[in-house]
Design a protein around this motif. Structure first.
Motif: not given
Length: 587
Positions: A135-150
């Protein structure tokens, strides 16, 4: 007929376009690549891209291999080897999507296939992380906008999630430093000119056999991961998927609690408990062969791994808690842990597991185990004899009829001959003859001469009070005019003191008076070591002083380790002591 093995050279765009739905099984270790490995991957890509641009050649850049368990025509692919590389490439694709907004929708399809909610379709992700991180990897890496938040997050993370953030931050920083043209060139190079060899087999055993041949990096799987895969597979077969997932989480909890290295060490100790002999083959093979609960995997986890892991945790850290005797037990454990071998651990685990609720017995056992272990260390007993000795001790502890009485553990007792050998080694050249034991010996002695409860500091080095090479005209040559006598004393316990910090090595040859003020004292404060303070309190350092000091210090160790001889042996020892004080070789 299903094929047993396939190997194909695949471009990165083919890897992530949907033919594979990668899944990291629960038995895999957490994502472990640090910024060093992620940065190296990025720098290698840039270097290869620039080389290709200069040469004009269109050759593929090889990024390594991955090993999968995959059935024919089924995109679902369990990753046996390659988690680190696939996860890092996924992070890099997410970074490129952030920095190339005009291509964001195009790049997203390499991270997941968008589903249609109106038709009840969910997104199909190209890579599914371990369940606890998915869930963490999907939310913060794969989903759009997630990596910026991470990257901007200040949340306290650990293990895989911390590595995800650190590597995303690094790759984003490195990619931002590229010009828009180079950024676009990097994406095209990565997609069209970089490849992985994908090795797939529907057979778990074959996949691990391939992995063991190909994997040399040391960052993916270890023997404990292979054992985990097999154990969880057996649980899945016998008790179902839900039970298997529950035990996968419990396994991960134990591993995280101990730390990966200590968890791996535990399996070696468990093997030794059961096998009671030196390891000859790989750990996986011997663990399967000797650990009887392996065939009943739930019992293996509940009754063996879980229970021994809890004991191993406070044995290695010397932090056992009890209403009485805990301090004594932990002191003995701390000195056992200073020994350069760990063959003593299996019997320690077995005894601790059986008599954990009887701290008085534990204190007596570990006092005797410390003595036996230092005897084997100081007398330089070979590894085979050591293993046999501790195996014999384990056998004495295991019977249900054994109630903890040390008198029944004959292996722990030392004969008079062994005691004489022990004392002779303590009285001899401990510095050069016992390089693996000398620091532990001097610090154990230090701990015994200081007041109870006073904390012991670790020494930086051992210093010879009488220098190894005294200069001409020094007091040392006046006090020790006989070269043989001087050499006989140089490396013995009486002449060795611990130092608490690095010193100028040139000071070691000073005359005694200057050495005391400069070398054994610093910036107005006395040494924290009693042995060093004792040397500094002397006005001179002569053979007579060393004779008395040696007898007293060895006596402290003899008393602590109960090395008193039988009456007849004591008479013999007393008649030889004076002669030995001048020449240890005559003992």
């Amino acid at each position: 007929m299903a094929k047993t093995l396939e190997a194909h050279d695949k471009l990165i765009r083919e890897i992530f376009e949907g033919s594979y739905q990668f899944e990291i099984p629960d038995y895999q270790r957490p994502y472990a690549w640090t910024t060093e490995q992620a940065g190296e991957l990025f720098d290698d890509l840039i270097s290869a891209m620039q080389d290709a641009r200069v040469s004009g050649a269109s050759s593929q850049y090889f990024l390594g291999s991955i090993v999968l368990i995959k059935a024919d025509r089924d995109p679902k692919s369990f990753v046996v080897d390659g988690q680190q590389r696939l996860s890092t490439l996924t992070i890099l694709l997410a970074v490129l999507r952030v920095l190339m907004p005009n291509s964001a929708s195009f790049l997203t399809k390499y991270l997941y296939k968008e589903g249609n909610p109106e038709w009840g379709e969910s997104n199909e992700y190209r890579l599914k992380a371990r369940e606890e991180d998915a869930d963490f990897f999907r939310t913060y890496v794969q989903e759009q906008g997630g990596l910026e938040r991470l990257v901007s997050s200040t949340d306290k993370l650990k293990d895989s999630r911390l590595r995800y953030r650190e590597n995303a931050t690094l790759l984003l920083k490195k990619a931002k430093a590229l010009s828009p043209a180079d950024l676009n060139a990097l994406w095209k190079f990565l997609a069209n000119d970089c490849s992985l060899v994908v090795i797939s087999t529907p057979d778990l055993e074959a996949a691990y056999r391939i992995f063991s041949v190909l994997n040399n990096r040391g960052l993916d799987l270890a023997p404990i991961d292979i054992i985990k895969a097999q154990v969880l597979g057996l649980i899945r077969t016998t008790a179902g998927e839900v039970k298997s997932r529950a035990y996968a989480k419990e396994w991960s909890r134990i591993e995280s609690s101990l730390g990966r290295d200590a968890f791996g060490d535990l399996f070696g100790h468990i093997r030794s408990i059961y096998a009671k002999k030196k390891q000859k083959y790989i750990l996986v093979k011997e663990f399967q062969e000797h650990v009887t609960e392996y065939k009943t995997p739930i019992d293996l986890v509940d009754k063996v791994i879980k229970s021994y892991a809890e004991v191993w945790d406070f044995v290695r850290d010397a932090d056992f808690e009890a209403t009485e005797h805990a301090e004594t037990i932990n002191e003995h454990l701390s000195w056992l842990n200073r020994v350069d071998f760990k063959d003593w651990v299996p019997p320690a685990l077995v005894y601790f597991k059986r008599f954990r609720q009887q701290p008085k017995l534990l204190a007596e056992f570990f006092q005797s185990l410390e003595r036996l272990t230092y005897f084997l260390l100081v007398t330089k007993v070979g590894i085979n004899e050591r293993i046999e000795t501790y195996a014999a001790l384990t056998k004495e502890i295991e019977p249900e009829t054994f109630k903890g009485d040390l008198a029944a553990l004959t292996t722990l007792a030392l004969t008079d001959a062994q005691k004489r050998k022990f004392v002779a080694a303590l009285n001899g050249d401990v510095y050069e003859d016992l390089p693996k034991a000398r620091m532990a010996l001097v610090l154990r002695l230090e701990s015994l001469v200081r007041a109870p409860g006073v904390q012991l500091q670790n020494a930086v080095s051992l210093e010879h009070v009488l220098p190894q090479t005294p200069p001409d005209g020094s007091d040392w040559l006046q006090w020790f005019p006989d070269e043989n006598e001087r050499e006989a004393w140089t490396h013995r316990l009486a002449n060795l003191v611990p130092l608490d910090r690095n010193k100028n090595s040139s000071a070691s040859n000073y005359d005694f008076a200057k050495k005391k003020s400069v070398y054994f004292k610093g910036k107005g404060t006395a040494s924290p070591f009693i042995l060093t303070q004792e040397a500094r309190s002397e006005n001179e350092w002569t053979p007579e002083i060393l004779i008395d000091r040696q007898e007293r210090l060895v006596g402290v160790l003899k008393k602590h380790w109960a090395l008193e001889m039988s009456p007849t042996e004591s008479v013999c020892e007393g008649s030889e002591r004076h002669a030995f004080a001048f020449d240890a070789a005559d003992y």
